[in-house]
Each structure stands twice: as C-alpha cells, then as structure tokens.
Design a protein around this motif. Structure first.
Motif, PDB file in Angstrom:
ATOM      1  N   ALA A 140       0.803  -1.129   0.097  1.00  0.00           N
ATOM      2  CA  ALA A 140      -0.061   0.019  -0.004  1.00  0.00           C
ATOM      3  C   ALA A 140       0.988   1.443  -0.027  1.00  0.00           C
ATOM      4  O   ALA A 140       0.375   2.392  -0.044  1.00  0.00           O
ATOM      5  CB  ALA A 140      -0.924   0.007   1.245  1.00  0.00           C
ATOM      6  N   GLY A 141       2.202   1.210   0.106  1.00  0.00           N
ATOM      7  CA  GLY A 141       3.125   2.315  -0.041  1.00  0.00           C
ATOM      8  C   GLY A 141       3.164   3.000   1.310  1.00  0.00           C
ATOM      9  O   GLY A 141       3.483   4.078   1.274  1.00  0.00           O
ATOM     10  N   ARG A 142       2.760   2.224   2.458  1.00  0.00           N
ATOM     11  CA  ARG A 142       2.647   3.157   3.751  1.00  0.00           C
ATOM     12  C   ARG A 142       4.038   3.286   4.174  1.00  0.00           C
ATOM     13  O   ARG A 142       4.308   4.267   5.134  1.00  0.00           O
ATOM     14  CB  ARG A 142       1.877   2.512   4.657  1.00  0.00           C
ATOM     15  CG  ARG A 142       0.496   2.162   4.291  1.00  0.00           C
ATOM     16  CD  ARG A 142      -0.402   1.486   5.548  1.00  0.00           C
ATOM     17  NE  ARG A 142      -0.559   2.241   6.598  1.00  0.00           N
ATOM     18  CZ  ARG A 142      -1.089   1.913   7.789  1.00  0.00           C
ATOM     19  NH1 ARG A 142      -1.298   0.774   8.050  1.00  0.00           N
ATOM     20  NH2 ARG A 142      -0.912   2.909   8.688  1.00  0.00           N
ATOM     21  N   PHE A 143       5.026   2.714   3.693  1.00  0.00           N
ATOM     22  CA  PHE A 143       6.404   3.066   4.414  1.00  0.00           C
ATOM     23  C   PHE A 143       7.105   4.187   3.785  1.00  0.00           C
ATOM     24  O   PHE A 143       8.090   4.776   4.055  1.00  0.00           O
ATOM     25  CB  PHE A 143       7.387   1.693   4.272  1.00  0.00           C
ATOM     26  CG  PHE A 143       7.016   0.735   5.419  1.00  0.00           C
ATOM     27  CD1 PHE A 143       7.656   0.625   6.463  1.00  0.00           C
ATOM     28  CD2 PHE A 143       6.426  -0.161   4.869  1.00  0.00           C
ATOM     29  CE1 PHE A 143       7.538  -0.284   7.419  1.00  0.00           C
ATOM     30  CE2 PHE A 143       5.995  -1.486   5.769  1.00  0.00           C
ATOM     31  CZ  PHE A 143       6.561  -1.235   7.247  1.00  0.00           C
ATOM     32  N   GLY A 144       6.407   4.592   2.429  1.00  0.00           N
ATOM     33  CA  GLY A 144       7.124   5.498   1.560  1.00  0.00           C
ATOM     34  C   GLY A 144       8.618   5.176   1.290  1.00  0.00           C
ATOM     35  O   GLY A 144       8.657   3.871   1.009  1.00  0.00           O
ATOM     36  N   LYS A 251       8.081   6.639   6.278  1.00  0.00           N
ATOM     37  CA  LYS A 251       6.902   7.373   6.957  1.00  0.00           C
ATOM     38  C   LYS A 251       6.262   6.081   7.753  1.00  0.00           C
ATOM     39  O   LYS A 251       5.235   6.130   8.035  1.00  0.00           O
ATOM     40  CB  LYS A 251       5.865   7.425   5.782  1.00  0.00           C
ATOM     41  CG  LYS A 251       6.157   8.489   4.882  1.00  0.00           C
ATOM     42  CD  LYS A 251       4.844   8.809   3.874  1.00  0.00           C
ATOM     43  CE  LYS A 251       5.398   9.972   2.975  1.00  0.00           C
ATOM     44  NZ  LYS A 251       4.446  10.205   1.770  1.00  0.00           N
ATOM     45  N   GLY A 252       7.140   5.210   8.128  1.00  0.00           N
ATOM     46  CA  GLY A 252       6.768   3.700   9.016  1.00  0.00           C
ATOM     47  C   GLY A 252       7.757   2.993   9.497  1.00  0.00           C
ATOM     48  O   GLY A 252       9.075   3.069   8.825  1.00  0.00           O
ATOM     49  N   THR A 253       7.432   2.556  10.546  1.00  0.00           N
ATOM     50  CA  THR A 253       8.524   1.491  11.281  1.00  0.00           C
ATOM     51  C   THR A 253       7.675   0.441  11.789  1.00  0.00           C
ATOM     52  O   THR A 253       6.722   0.585  12.623  1.00  0.00           O
ATOM     53  CB  THR A 253       9.045   2.267  12.671  1.00  0.00           C
ATOM     54  OG1 THR A 253      10.038   3.436  12.076  1.00  0.00           O
ATOM     55  CG2 THR A 253       9.876   1.290  13.282  1.00  0.00           C
ATOM     56  N   VAL A 254       8.226  -0.852  11.155  1.00  0.00           N
ATOM     57  CA  VAL A 254       7.431  -2.025  11.825  1.00  0.00           C
ATOM     58  C   VAL A 254       8.488  -2.989  12.305  1.00  0.00           C
ATOM     59  O   VAL A 254       9.419  -3.353  11.558  1.00  0.00           O
ATOM     60  CB  VAL A 254       6.482  -2.598  10.831  1.00  0.00           C
ATOM     61  CG1 VAL A 254       6.137  -3.924  11.201  1.00  0.00           C
ATOM     62  CG2 VAL A 254       5.315  -1.667  10.459  1.00  0.00           C
TER      63      VAL A 254
END
Length: 331
Positions: A140-144, A251-254
């Motif tokens: 979904a591109g949430r990490f950029g 834009k994200g860390t998992v």
C-alpha cells in the motif's frame, strides 16, 4: 482430492503430516505414500496416517499413484529429488532452502520446465498473519521510501542436534545457520526489500563441531538504495530468543518479533488505516519456530492446482534466497 507422496520422514515431516491431515478431513488433499531410507521411520509414518511406505525413492516414483512429492530430505539433496520427480512427471513441493548451490537449483528449474511440472518451495512464514499484514502495508506504500530492513535469528542448536544426523552442518548437504535455520528470514528480507545488488558477510564457527558456520552477520544493499542486515546464530543461551524482521521507512516503522515472526512488536505509520485494527488479531503463539504456516501453505498449493491463484514461491522465486546465501558464503 489431490494425492501427495512424502519423501523424508524426519523432523520437519510432522508439520507436513499435520497440514495434510487437516486437508484430508476437508476432502482436498492427502498423503498416499511416504518414503525414507530408514525403514522404521517410513513404517512409523505409514501406520500413523494410513499410507503406503517405501524405502526407495525410485520405487515410490515408479508406482506413481500421486500428483506431487513433498520433499523433506537434507537441503543438498532437494534439487536432485526435484529432478527425479520431474522426470517421473510429478510436481514438487520442496522444503527450504531450494538447494545448497545455484547450479543445482538451476538444474532442477530446467528439469521442471522440460517436464512441464510445478516446482514449488515451502516458505510458510510468508503466510504468517503478521507477515501478511506487513506485506499489505508495504504494497500500500505506507512506508514511503525504504531505508533499512533487518532480521535477527537468535536460536539455539546444541551439539547433540548436529550429532543426530551426519548431514547437518556439512557444506554439501546443509550449510550453516544461514542456509538452514535462517533461510526463511533471508527470503523474507529479499521479499520485502526487492532486488539485491551487493552482499557481504562475516561468519565464524565458534562453538559447534561442524563444517559450516554457527554464527554469521550479513550486510545487503538493495537496488532501491535501502540497506539490510541478517544476523544469525545457533549459540543463543539457553533457548531460542528471537526470529524477527524490522523495516524502517520514510513514513513507517514496523518490527515483527517473537520466536518466529509471530508477534507485532512495533507498528507505527504517519497515516492511519483500517488495517491497523488487525494488529492484535495477527499475533500468534506457535509451539515451535516452524510456526503455523504449513497448513496455509498447503491450502495455497491446492488453490494453485485448482488454477485459482498463481504460485507465490516457485523454484525461480526461491532461487533468490539461494543466490543471497551463496553470495554471503563467497563474500
């Protein structure tokens, strides 16, 4: 009802047997034959699940009353056993890794292409609920932009584990902790990160009496510019500690942790999404590092046979893992 044959009745075969026992109850698939060069092992499995035992792979293939072979033999034998199945016109479901060398894996791919049979490799962790959720966020591109992908496999395997079978820890049939214990994690890093353009590594055999390494640190550079690392050991005291995957992006860390990538430990994004509500439902508590993925993997195989989906991990896809492992050992 698809019919499978089981080749190799050792440690990992239990997961295959449990998965197909469930599918048999559902009327989808079953083991009709099993084979092991140790007669007692084959007889034990045969009596357990009600199938025909064999002590010769060639003999089992010649009888040929099945659609596919589930290959659970030592890693270095996987390609040869895939080739033999292909020559008998059977599909192959190979345990990880696809092999211990690119040359042998490529030969297996060519044999399956020539015979027009499927060559599938088991990467059951791709079916973990936690990993499925992570993959959904990535697509979904949430990490950029991706910055870093890191995986830790901090497990323990005592000397007794290696002494149980002569092939364990050998270069020809097994490889070290990267090839054996961490093959799924190498697959996960490259599946999430994409094409890898450079690999370097430091490895050592610190405490186990084996040919290959018991500890290794691998560094990766992805074609995207992101960096990666895979840290593996079988010397963790006193028990398995961690099997994790961490992705750091713009834009994200998992972080997916637990002993087998079974628990969402960190889930932070700049935006909100309905998928965030599924975090708690994704966590599982597996009894072993093998997790719960084999059943979902075999459900996928049945869907592939039915023509409902394209195979997620073919021989060519699994080749990517072997390529990284071989580059790490050479580097």
């Amino acid at each position: 009802m698809y019919k499978f044959a089981l080749l190799g009745c050792g440690r990992i075969s239990k997961n295959h047997i449990e998965a197909l026992s469930t599918l048999k109850e559902e009327g989808k698939a079953e083991f009709v034959a099993c084979c092991d060069i140790v007669q007692e092992k084959a007889d034990s499995v045969a009596s357990q699940i009600g199938c025909t035992p064999y002590y010769s792979y060639s003999h089992m293939l010649n009888d040929g009353k099945f659609d596919a072979v589930s290959i659970c033999t030592p890693s270095g034998l996987h390609p040869d056993h895939v080739i033999m199945a292909a020559q008998a016109g059977k599909h192959s479901i190979s345990e990880k890794p696809a092999g211990t060398s690119l040359e042998s894996v490529d030969a297996a791919i060519d044999a399956c292409d020539a015979a027009q049979v499927l060559y599938l490799v088991i990467k059951q962790n791709r079916f973990n609920k936690t990993i499925q959720l992570l993959r959904k966020a990535l697509e979904a591109g949430r990490f950029g932009q991706l910055y870093m992908i890191s995986s830790n496999v901090f497990w323990t395997r005592p000397q007794e584990y290696y002494d149980q079978a002569k092939w364990r820890g050998t270069w020809e049939f097994d490889g070290g902790c990267l090839s054996n214990q961490a093959a799924h994690y190498v697959d996960m890093v490259q599946w999430m990160g994409g094409a890898v353009e450079d690999v370097s590594a430091f490895s050592s055999t610190l405490a186990r009496r084996i040919e290959a390494e018991d500890t290794i640190v691998v560094n990766l550079k992805f074609r995207s510019g992101a960096l990666g690392s895979i840290n593996v050991t079988t010397l963790t005291y006193p028990k398995n500690l961690e099997g994790s995957l961490t992705i750091l992006g713009e834009k994200g860390t998992v972080r997916i942790g637990g002993v087998a990538m079974n628990k969402v430990e960190t889930w932070q994004f700049a935006d909100n999404s309905p998928m965030d509500k599924a975090i708690c439902e994704a966590d599982t508590n597996p009894k072993s590092v093998y997790g719960f993925g084999h059943l979902d993997y075999y459900r996928h195989v049945v869907d592939v046979f039915d023509g409902k989906v394209e195979p997620l991990v073919t021989g060519r896809e699994a080749r990517k893992t072997v390529e990284i492992i071989e580059a790490a050992y050479e580097g």
